[in-house]
Design a protein around this motif. Structure first.
Motif, mmCIF file in Angstrom:
data_model
loop_
_atom_site.group_PDB
_atom_site.id
_atom_site.type_symbol
_atom_site.label_atom_id
_atom_site.label_comp_id
_atom_site.label_asym_id
_atom_site.label_seq_id
_atom_site.Cartn_x
_atom_site.Cartn_y
_atom_site.Cartn_z
ATOM 1 N N LEU A 126 0.833 -1.203 0.000
ATOM 2 C CA LEU A 126 0.000 0.000 0.000
ATOM 3 C C LEU A 126 0.871 1.258 0.000
ATOM 4 C CD1 LEU A 126 -2.713 1.445 0.147
ATOM 5 C CD2 LEU A 126 -2.670 1.136 2.642
ATOM 6 N N ILE A 127 1.938 1.259 0.776
ATOM 7 C CA ILE A 127 2.844 2.418 0.787
ATOM 8 C C ILE A 127 3.403 2.664 -0.614
ATOM 9 C CG2 ILE A 127 5.065 3.287 1.634
ATOM 10 C CD1 ILE A 127 4.471 1.900 4.297
ATOM 11 N N ALA A 128 3.798 1.582 -1.285
ATOM 12 C CA ALA A 128 4.342 1.717 -2.640
ATOM 13 C C ALA A 128 3.284 2.213 -3.621
ATOM 14 C CB ALA A 128 4.906 0.370 -3.107
ATOM 15 N N GLU A 129 2.061 1.702 -3.491
ATOM 16 C CA GLU A 129 0.985 2.119 -4.396
ATOM 17 C C GLU A 129 0.593 3.569 -4.158
ATOM 18 O OE1 GLU A 129 -0.413 0.635 -6.958
ATOM 19 O OE2 GLU A 129 0.872 -1.124 -6.741
ATOM 20 N N LEU A 130 0.545 3.985 -2.896
ATOM 21 C CA LEU A 130 0.205 5.375 -2.590
ATOM 22 C C LEU A 130 1.305 6.305 -3.091
ATOM 23 C CD1 LEU A 130 -1.644 7.473 -1.338
ATOM 24 C CD2 LEU A 130 -0.536 7.044 0.880
ATOM 25 N N THR A 131 2.556 5.891 -2.938
ATOM 26 C CA THR A 131 3.672 6.686 -3.455
ATOM 27 C C THR A 131 3.532 6.878 -4.965
ATOM 28 O OG1 THR A 131 5.166 5.891 -1.716
ATOM 29 C CG2 THR A 131 6.180 6.806 -3.709
ATOM 30 N N GLU A 132 3.220 5.798 -5.662
ATOM 31 C CA GLU A 132 3.053 5.880 -7.116
ATOM 32 C C GLU A 132 1.891 6.793 -7.488
ATOM 33 O OE1 GLU A 132 2.159 2.936 -10.946
ATOM 34 O OE2 GLU A 132 2.786 2.082 -9.027
ATOM 35 N N LEU A 133 0.797 6.715 -6.736
ATOM 36 C CA LEU A 133 -0.363 7.572 -7.002
ATOM 37 C C LEU A 133 -0.021 9.045 -6.798
ATOM 38 C CD1 LEU A 133 -3.430 7.934 -7.561
ATOM 39 C CD2 LEU A 133 -3.813 7.585 -5.103
ATOM 40 N N ILE A 166 -6.832 14.296 -4.640
ATOM 41 C CA ILE A 166 -6.383 15.281 -5.630
ATOM 42 C C ILE A 166 -5.569 14.598 -6.720
ATOM 43 C CG2 ILE A 166 -4.854 17.264 -5.967
ATOM 44 C CD1 ILE A 166 -5.746 18.224 -3.167
ATOM 45 N N ALA A 167 -4.685 13.684 -6.318
ATOM 46 C CA ALA A 167 -3.845 12.987 -7.295
ATOM 47 C C ALA A 167 -4.689 12.185 -8.280
ATOM 48 C CB ALA A 167 -2.868 12.061 -6.572
ATOM 49 N N ARG A 168 -5.796 11.647 -7.810
ATOM 50 C CA ARG A 168 -6.643 10.822 -8.671
ATOM 51 C C ARG A 168 -7.579 11.664 -9.537
ATOM 52 N NH1 ARG A 168 -6.295 6.173 -11.267
ATOM 53 N NH2 ARG A 168 -8.326 5.247 -11.669
#
Length: 355
Positions: free
Chosen positions: A133-140, A321-323
């Motif tokens: 999840l940390i990696a996915e949120l970072t990518e987002l 916001i990112a999405r």
């Protein structure tokens, strides 16, 4: 050009590190970012590597950010306290992300990505899922990570908007410190002429940072902006920073006034404004997303400053916001002090939100 980071590093890597800081102008030329100004001379473009360790001053600020997002981090981390990954965990995670103001679109994006990664990798322990999840949120969040760079125009004209109470004028004061600390000459424009004491408040920030200010008691905001840009060009300032009047995006006639200010700035300098920033309060949740959309539609935003991530804000709104409207987040703030505004880094923020 100036780019606003904190650490000076040697020139050996091929890319500029987004979380690093510019060297002061009394440093040797090879330590400065590509295109930096020293007096009136431009330094030849060079590459600056990512630092191997977090500088102490950056770590101190990161600790403040983690403390500010601590409640949200504890709520989300509690989801991973079990011994297995099952449907109940995913449901609890969805609820925690929604409660953190991540919004429906970002929550669905993240949980769907987790399901796919778990299926592909075969992980079974919740802690491993948290790391994913940390990696996915970072990518987002990565598209939001972009430095504010000035120096391509002289002056660089920055127009700052935001609703009353978002911390707009305070953020301008902090941004002025970032600029002044990098030896950029700044001219402030007190174009928030409708709010009581706004001009006086900005004058205090100008005095604290020892910079010049253009203001008119009861003057027209567009006229003040025009005068400031004209003065900035005549005085050869590096930056003209314009504090515009606070606006609610639902007040259409007031939003039209902001559009007028932008048009008048362009009359003073055909290439300006070069940056249009919106200051948003991290406490306002999904309303912040609505503000970003409304101001972007009206003005064409180039960047955001997110304030008040200091204990009550949930922080997940950056994922929303990112999405939904991925406009760069130049700075985030955790308090009222001058040094409590820092550059945004996607991975640092993801770790603070989920640690």
């Amino acid at each position: 050009m100036f780019s606003f980071f904190k650490k000076k590093t040697p020139p050996s890597a091929p890319a500029v590190a987004p979380a690093a800081a510019p060297a002061p102008f009394d440093a040797p030329a090879e330590a400065l970012p590509a295109g930096s100004l020293i007096g009136s001379a431009l330094v030849a473009p060079i590459a600056i590597p990512e630092p191997s360790a977090t500088p102490p001053e950056r770590q101190k600020w990161l600790d403040k950010l983690k403390a500010g997002l601590g409640k949200t981090a504890s709520s989300i981390s509690g989801v991973f306290g079990g011994s297995q990954i099952d449907e109940a965990l995913y449901e609890d995670l969805e609820g925690a992300l929604l409660m953190a103001d991540a919004g429906v679109a970002a929550t669905e994006h993240l949980t769907n990505a987790l399901r796919k990664k778990v299926k592909a990798s075969g992980v079974t322990h919740p802690i491993a899922l948290k790391n994913i999840l940390i990696a996915e949120l970072t990518e987002l969040l990565q598209p939001l990570q972009k430095p504010l760079v000035i120096g391509q125009q002289q002056p660089t004209v920055i127009m700052v908007a935001g609703v009353n109470g978002a911390g707009k004028t305070t953020s301008i004061g902090k941004l002025t410190k970032h600029l002044a600390d990098s030896n950029a000459s700044v001219l402030l424009a007190a174009a928030d002429t409708f709010r009581a004491a706004a001009r006086e408040q900005l004058t205090v920030w100008a005095d604290r940072n020892t910079v010049e200010i253009v203001s008119q008691e009861g003057g027209d905001p567009a006229a003040v902006s025009f005068d400031a840009v004209t003065a900035g060009k005549a005085r050869k300032k590096d930056v003209v920073l314009i504090d515009t009047a606070g606006r609610l995006p639902t007040q259409l006639h007031l939003m039209e006034e902001l559009k007028k200010i932008k048009r008048v700035i362009a009359k003073a300098d055909g290439t300006a404004p070069h940056e249009v920033l919106l200051v948003i309060d991290g406490n306002t949740g999904q309303n912040a997303v609505a503000q970003v959309k409304a101001f972007d539609d009206a003005l064409g935003l180039t960047g955001l400053i997110v304030t008040k991530l200091d204990g009550t804000a949930k922080g997940g709104v950056l994922a929303a916001i990112a999405r939904e409207r991925p406009i760069p987040v130049y700075f985030i703030g955790v308090g009222e002090k001058l040094d409590e505004l820092e550059t945004f880094n996607a991975r640092e923020f993801a770790q603070a939100l989920l640690a």
